[in-house]
Enzyme design. Structure first.
Site, mmCIF file in Angstrom:
data_model
loop_
_atom_site.group_PDB
_atom_site.id
_atom_site.type_symbol
_atom_site.label_atom_id
_atom_site.label_comp_id
_atom_site.label_asym_id
_atom_site.label_seq_id
_atom_site.Cartn_x
_atom_site.Cartn_y
_atom_site.Cartn_z
ATOM 1 C CE1 TYR A 138 15.902 -45.109 -28.759
ATOM 2 C CE2 TYR A 138 14.398 -43.225 -29.324
ATOM 3 C CZ TYR A 138 15.046 -44.179 -28.448
ATOM 4 O OH TYR A 138 14.924 -43.894 -27.059
ATOM 5 C CD GLU A 145 18.944 -50.863 -26.673
ATOM 6 O OE1 GLU A 145 18.315 -50.950 -25.851
ATOM 7 O OE2 GLU A 145 19.340 -49.850 -27.611
#
Length: 194
Positions: A138, A145
């Site tokens: 994660y 991102e």
């Protein structure tokens, strides 16, 4: 009928992410048009995640699902928007590499986990992977991102028009919501692996 849909959807999702990950790996994780296309298809399937959660076909919270899917759609859109050669030159490639690894492994495990559950054959290894691998994957995905968003803003010379301001707001939302989502996953882990 619901189970047939969910099994089929997760099987297609599983295959799309396996294809993307294998294609990327076999091509040295190069950022190229084929990789972008396969990524867009694999990630595009997530629109059904949102639909499934809205219509309560799956147990996921529709708001959390929409936020996660939306952020990924944004990143894929930014990768499509930038010229291919600039992605590599501007260091966005590193972000692409991170999301390729984090998203692919996460989605392959997630889809396999749901398929096994829908078939009534819980696989303990999948359960453990589903609620453990996120601890590393994660944050890796979020860093990837951010790298893509930063590279996009850099490409646009940090222009503060509607797009630039929107990306700054989205980046701030990441800072606010990532800890909540991450802690939510730890809560899920404690519940599922207890």
């Amino acid at each position: 009928m619901k189970n047939v849909w969910l099994i089929s959807f997760n099987a297609v999702t599983f295959l799309a992410w396996v294809l993307f990950f294998l294609h990327s790996g076999l091509h040295g994780f190069q950022f190229a048009d084929q990789a972008k296309m396969i990524l867009a298809i694999a990630q595009g399937l997530a629109i059904f995640e949102v639909i499934n959660s809205i219509f309560k076909l799956a147990g996921a919270n529709w708001l959390l699902t929409t936020m996660q899917v939306g952020s990924r759609f944004l990143v894929v859109g930014l990768l499509w928007w930038m010229p291919l050669e600039l992605v590599v030159e501007r260091g966005v490639y590193s972000g692409f590499l991170l999301i390729t690894i984090a998203w692919s492994i996460t989605e392959i495990i997630r889809a396999a986990f749901y398929i096994s559950g829908l078939l009534g054959k819980e696989v303990k290894a999948l359960l453990w992977m589903r609620y453990t691998f996120f601890i590393v994957l994660y944050p890796i995905g979020v860093v990837g991102e951010f790298m893509v968003m930063f590279g996009f803003m850099k490409w646009r010379w940090f222009e503060l028009d509607a797009i630039g301001i929107g990306l700054v707001i989205i980046a701030l939302l990441y800072v606010v919501f990532f800890p909540k989502l991450y802690l939510h996953m730890f809560g899920q882990r404690k519940k599922k692996l207890a």
